[in-house]
Design a protein around this motif. Structure first.
Motif, PDB file in Angstrom:
ATOM      1  N   ASN A   1       0.107  10.079  -4.313  1.00 43.31           N
ATOM      2  CA  ASN A   1      -1.373  10.672  -3.962  1.00 43.31           C
ATOM      3  C   ASN A   1      -2.227  10.689  -5.349  1.00 43.31           C
ATOM      4  O   ASN A   1      -1.427  11.611  -6.763  1.00 43.31           O
ATOM      5  CB  ASN A   1      -2.023  11.057  -3.486  1.00 43.31           C
ATOM      6  N   ASN A   2      -2.758   9.408  -5.706  1.00 43.00           N
ATOM      7  CA  ASN A   2      -3.779   9.583  -7.790  1.00 43.00           C
ATOM      8  C   ASN A   2      -2.031   9.322  -8.471  1.00 43.00           C
ATOM      9  O   ASN A   2      -2.295   9.717  -9.671  1.00 43.00           O
ATOM     10  CB  ASN A   2      -3.838  11.324  -8.143  1.00 43.00           C
ATOM     11  N   HIS A   3      -1.749   8.796  -7.848  1.00 32.99           N
ATOM     12  CA  HIS A   3      -0.871   8.169  -9.071  1.00 32.99           C
ATOM     13  C   HIS A   3      -1.198   6.127  -9.524  1.00 32.99           C
ATOM     14  O   HIS A   3      -2.125   6.310  -9.497  1.00 32.99           O
ATOM     15  CB  HIS A   3       0.680   8.158  -8.280  1.00 32.99           C
ATOM     16  N   THR A   4       0.264   6.292  -9.585  1.00 33.63           N
ATOM     17  CA  THR A   4      -0.065   4.873 -10.365  1.00 33.63           C
ATOM     18  C   THR A   4       0.418   3.497  -9.439  1.00 33.63           C
ATOM     19  O   THR A   4       1.701   4.531  -9.916  1.00 33.63           O
ATOM     20  CB  THR A   4      -0.109   4.708 -11.484  1.00 33.63           C
ATOM     21  N   ALA A   5       0.414   2.567  -9.884  1.00 31.18           N
ATOM     22  CA  ALA A   5       1.510   1.544  -9.028  1.00 31.18           C
ATOM     23  C   ALA A   5       1.073  -0.043 -10.004  1.00 31.18           C
ATOM     24  O   ALA A   5       0.381  -0.117 -10.457  1.00 31.18           O
ATOM     25  CB  ALA A   5       0.788   1.059  -7.612  1.00 31.18           C
ATOM     26  N   ILE A   6       2.544  -0.191 -10.694  1.00 29.85           N
ATOM     27  CA  ILE A   6       2.178  -1.752 -11.187  1.00 29.85           C
ATOM     28  C   ILE A   6       3.685  -2.115 -11.259  1.00 29.85           C
ATOM     29  O   ILE A   6       4.864  -1.737 -11.078  1.00 29.85           O
ATOM     30  CB  ILE A   6       1.685  -1.272 -13.376  1.00 29.85           C
TER      31      ILE A   6
ATOM     32  N   MET B   1       1.056  -1.192  -0.232  1.00 30.59           N
ATOM     33  CA  MET B   1      -0.221  -0.426  -0.261  1.00 30.59           C
ATOM     34  C   MET B   1       0.867   1.303   0.180  1.00 30.59           C
ATOM     35  O   MET B   1       1.695   1.590   0.872  1.00 30.59           O
ATOM     36  CB  MET B   1      -0.980  -0.390   0.893  1.00 30.59           C
ATOM     37  N   ILE B   2       0.247   2.612  -0.632  1.00 24.68           N
ATOM     38  CA  ILE B   2       1.438   3.197  -0.961  1.00 24.68           C
ATOM     39  C   ILE B   2       0.755   4.343  -0.871  1.00 24.68           C
ATOM     40  O   ILE B   2      -0.458   4.100  -2.101  1.00 24.68           O
ATOM     41  CB  ILE B   2       1.981   3.488  -2.765  1.00 24.68           C
ATOM     42  N   GLY B   3       1.025   5.953  -0.164  1.00 25.89           N
ATOM     43  CA  GLY B   3       0.607   6.683  -0.260  1.00 25.89           C
ATOM     44  C   GLY B   3      -0.837   7.470  -0.516  1.00 25.89           C
ATOM     45  O   GLY B   3      -1.240   6.584   0.458  1.00 25.89           O
ATOM     46  N   GLY B   4      -1.331   7.589  -0.978  1.00 26.93           N
ATOM     47  CA  GLY B   4      -2.824   8.994  -0.817  1.00 26.93           C
ATOM     48  C   GLY B   4      -3.043  10.006  -0.334  1.00 26.93           C
ATOM     49  O   GLY B   4      -2.144  10.441   0.281  1.00 26.93           O
ATOM     50  N   GLN B   5      -4.296   9.959   0.045  1.00 29.62           N
ATOM     51  CA  GLN B   5      -4.461  11.512   1.165  1.00 29.62           C
ATOM     52  C   GLN B   5      -6.267  11.869   1.644  1.00 29.62           C
ATOM     53  O   GLN B   5      -6.260  10.551   2.020  1.00 29.62           O
ATOM     54  CB  GLN B   5      -4.324  12.679  -0.130  1.00 29.62           C
ATOM     55  N   ASN B   6      -5.661  12.669   2.634  1.00 26.68           N
ATOM     56  CA  ASN B   6      -7.359  12.414   3.211  1.00 26.68           C
ATOM     57  C   ASN B   6      -7.216  14.264   3.056  1.00 26.68           C
ATOM     58  O   ASN B   6      -6.827  14.940   1.953  1.00 26.68           O
ATOM     59  CB  ASN B   6      -7.516  12.501   4.467  1.00 26.68           C
ATOM     60  N   ASP B   7      -8.388  15.255   4.048  1.00 26.44           N
ATOM     61  CA  ASP B   7      -8.540  16.111   3.210  1.00 26.44           C
ATOM     62  C   ASP B   7      -7.316  16.874   4.377  1.00 26.44           C
ATOM     63  O   ASP B   7      -7.335  17.973   4.151  1.00 26.44           O
ATOM     64  CB  ASP B   7     -10.072  16.387   3.802  1.00 26.44           C
ATOM     65  N   ASN B   8      -6.486  16.585   4.519  1.00 20.64           N
ATOM     66  CA  ASN B   8      -5.376  17.636   5.747  1.00 20.64           C
ATOM     67  C   ASN B   8      -3.957  17.232   5.458  1.00 20.64           C
ATOM     68  O   ASN B   8      -3.632  17.619   5.877  1.00 20.64           O
ATOM     69  CB  ASN B   8      -5.903  16.688   7.512  1.00 20.64           C
ATOM     70  N   SER B   9      -4.494  15.891   4.784  1.00 19.30           N
ATOM     71  CA  SER B   9      -3.021  15.567   4.628  1.00 19.30           C
ATOM     72  C   SER B   9      -1.858  14.358   3.304  1.00 19.30           C
ATOM     73  O   SER B   9      -3.409  13.532   2.850  1.00 19.30           O
ATOM     74  CB  SER B   9      -2.118  14.152   5.883  1.00 19.30           C
ATOM     75  N   ASN B  10      -1.304  14.561   2.676  1.00 21.28           N
ATOM     76  CA  ASN B  10      -0.545  13.614   1.607  1.00 21.28           C
ATOM     77  C   ASN B  10       0.091  12.908   2.175  1.00 21.28           C
ATOM     78  O   ASN B  10       0.688  13.093   3.135  1.00 21.28           O
ATOM     79  CB  ASN B  10      -0.058  14.510   0.647  1.00 21.28           C
ATOM     80  N   TYR B  11       0.200  11.290   1.594  1.00 16.67           N
ATOM     81  CA  TYR B  11       0.678  10.828   2.279  1.00 16.67           C
ATOM     82  C   TYR B  11       1.683  10.158   1.194  1.00 16.67           C
ATOM     83  O   TYR B  11       1.812  10.055   0.110  1.00 16.67           O
ATOM     84  CB  TYR B  11       0.103   9.267   2.850  1.00 16.67           C
ATOM     85  N   LYS B  12       3.256   9.514   1.877  1.00 13.06           N
ATOM     86  CA  LYS B  12       4.708   9.628   0.557  1.00 13.06           C
ATOM     87  C   LYS B  12       4.663   8.229   1.942  1.00 13.06           C
ATOM     88  O   LYS B  12       5.918   7.433   1.493  1.00 13.06           O
ATOM     89  CB  LYS B  12       5.129  10.062   0.179  1.00 13.06           C
ATOM     90  N   ASP B  13       4.312   6.893   1.874  1.00 10.28           N
ATOM     91  CA  ASP B  13       4.806   5.918   3.091  1.00 10.28           C
ATOM     92  C   ASP B  13       4.131   4.579   2.592  1.00 10.28           C
ATOM     93  O   ASP B  13       3.150   5.024   1.126  1.00 10.28           O
ATOM     94  CB  ASP B  13       4.153   6.385   4.529  1.00 10.28           C
ATOM     95  N   VAL B  14       4.963   3.514   2.448  1.00 12.90           N
ATOM     96  CA  VAL B  14       4.915   2.298   2.348  1.00 12.90           C
ATOM     97  C   VAL B  14       4.715   1.575   3.177  1.00 12.90           C
ATOM     98  O   VAL B  14       5.270   1.098   4.178  1.00 12.90           O
ATOM     99  CB  VAL B  14       5.589   2.038   0.973  1.00 12.90           C
TER     100      VAL B  14
END
Length: 453
Positions: free
Chosen positions: A216-221, A180-193
């Motif tokens: 966030n809103n990236h692609t992983a493949i 699981m990588i990254g993402g966001q909520n209404d307060n934070s942008n994540y770059k964790d794995v």
């Protein structure tokens, strides 16, 4: 496998009218005596030999329903009056008088089916005991059973995973684990794995492997034995051989800053399709044979510019589904489907039944079918002229792209967008996302994990 209808082979004599006595003579072949597929040639029973005694099928129970695709079939042991050593032949197919041989020369009184059954099918089966001397006896009855369909778990595999609640993250299988990588909520942008071996328990393995900014809103493949992360508000391209240590392959990909795009592997190439470039929705297509050097296949295609769409590879074609764009300062949503075999020419599928217009959904291929899961739409209410927002909790699947079937959902699963989904250990996993409750003016993020199998 799909069981074939077994047809007896017959030979027809074709008689051609002669135009003259000098015409070429056509030899008529001998009558075909080949046995039909699935039937044994008649064995002449040894004089004085007695066939095995009657025996019964035991399990699965006759008429059993909702059966797994790898069932164990059992029957009682037959007795041979002459003391001959017996073997068994198992016949199974979708006709009421099964003729397809699934296995033969079985010495035990059970057989486990390891592959080939289809979901939502009724199968019929019987067993034949053979004494090796021409004596055969069929089971006293023919039994049937029906295989289970797809099920959406009634409760979450985990309702509160170790990673925080978020949307626009990714979950991908790589080297036998979930990542699981990254993402966001209404307060934070994540770059964790985070990683997991079962989808239930998650472990933080890297806090900040991507440098500046969230992911966030990236692609992983997975492509050529590496794990790839592309874009997500930036134009960078990253790869990893272990999911923990990441190398930046390109600081500024040739397709520029990109988010809400889609990525797939097709024809041994890595493809990037559409998405948002800064503020502009795109319908361009790029590919790379190594993830480093990129070629533009098309700057504009037959499908309209869009973002937050999905793409999958199915039946040797690329499929693009749904998405959204901004038109006259309002979002415009799609449920159209396009296919391509070269990334340049795209053909719209003439759908007969299909999911509603949506974006920020997920798509994947599972059990030889395409799946579309969740997403959202905002449609102008013609009475109030306001946007009616819907977060979808639905799941759709299709084996041809033309006709789509809706899966019965779970009452406790909530509609969402920006979630992540993947196939892992022959199941679909769905995680996280955002629910927009317009009536109560609530925005709820999740960190749960759900299962479809």
């Amino acid at each position: 496998m799909k069981f074939k209808n077994l047809l007896f082979i017959s030979t027809s004599l074709l008689i051609f009218g002669a135009c003259s006595s000098d015409d070429l003579q056509i030899d008529v072949p001998d009558t075909d005596t080949e046995q039909p597929e699935g039937e044994d040639p008649e064995e002449e029973q040894v004089p004085g030999n007695n066939a095995p005694e009657a025996f019964n099928l035991i399990t699965l129970d006759n008429g059993a329903a909702d059966i797994d695709l790898n069932p164990l079939l059992t029957w009682s042991s037959a007795t041979d009056p002459d003391g001959d050593e017996l073997t068994y032949k198992l016949l199974l197919d979708i006709t009421a008088s099964p003729e397809t041989i699934l296995a033969e020369d079985i010495t035990a009184t059970e057989f486990s089916i390891t592959e080939g059954l289809e979901r939502n099918k009724v199968y019929y089966w019987k067993v034949v005991a053979n004494d090796g001397n021409g004596g055969k006896t069929e089971s006293t009855e023919i039994f049937s059973f029906s295989t289970k369909g797809y099920t959406f778990s009634e409760t979450a595999l985990t309702a509160n995973a170790e990673f925080s609640k978020r949307r626009n993250h990714s979950i991908t299988e790589f080297n036998g684990k979930l990542w699981m990588i990254g993402g966001q909520n209404d307060n934070s942008n994540y770059k964790d794995v985070w990683s997991s071996v079962d989808g239930k328990t998650w472990k933080l393995v890297a806090e900040d492997p991507f440098g500046f900014g969230g992911k966030n809103n990236h692609t992983a493949i997975v492509f050529k034995n590496k794990f790839w992360i592309i874009g997500g508000g930036f134009s960078d391209i990253w790869s990893s051989t272990n999911g923990i240590d990441w190398v930046r392959n390109d600081l500024s990909g040739p397709f520029g800053s990109r988010e809400g795009h889609s990525t797939l592997v097709y024809d041994n190439k890595l493809w990037v399709i559409g998405g948002t470039k800064v503020t502009e929705q795109m319908n361009d297509v790029w590919y790379s044979e190594d993830g480093i050097t990129w070629t533009e296949a098309a700057s504009s295609t037959q499908f309209s510019p869009r973002t937050d769409h999905t793409t999958v590879v199915f039946n040797d074609k690329m499929y693009l589904m749904g998405g959204t764009t901004i038109q006259d300062f309002s979002p415009l949503f799609y449920n159209d489907i396009y296919t391509s075999t070269d990334g340049i020419n795209w053909t719209e599928v003439a759908t007969e039944s299909v999911f509603e217009i949506r974006a920020n959904h997920t798509s994947l291929v599972y059990d030889n079918k395409m799946w579309v899961i969740g997403g959202w739409q905002a449609v102008t209410n013609q009475e109030t002229m306001e946007q009616d927002v819907v977060s979808f909790a639905d799941v759709w699947y299709s084996d041809n792209g033309t006709q789509w079937n809706k899966l019965s959902g779970s009452d406790s699963y909530t509609g969402r967008l920006g979630h992540a989904s993947t196939v892992f250990e022959n199941k679909i996993l769905i995680s996280g996302g955002l629910n927009i409750d317009q009536d109560d003016n609530l925005r709820s993020h999740y960190n749960d994990v759900w299962v479809i199998e």
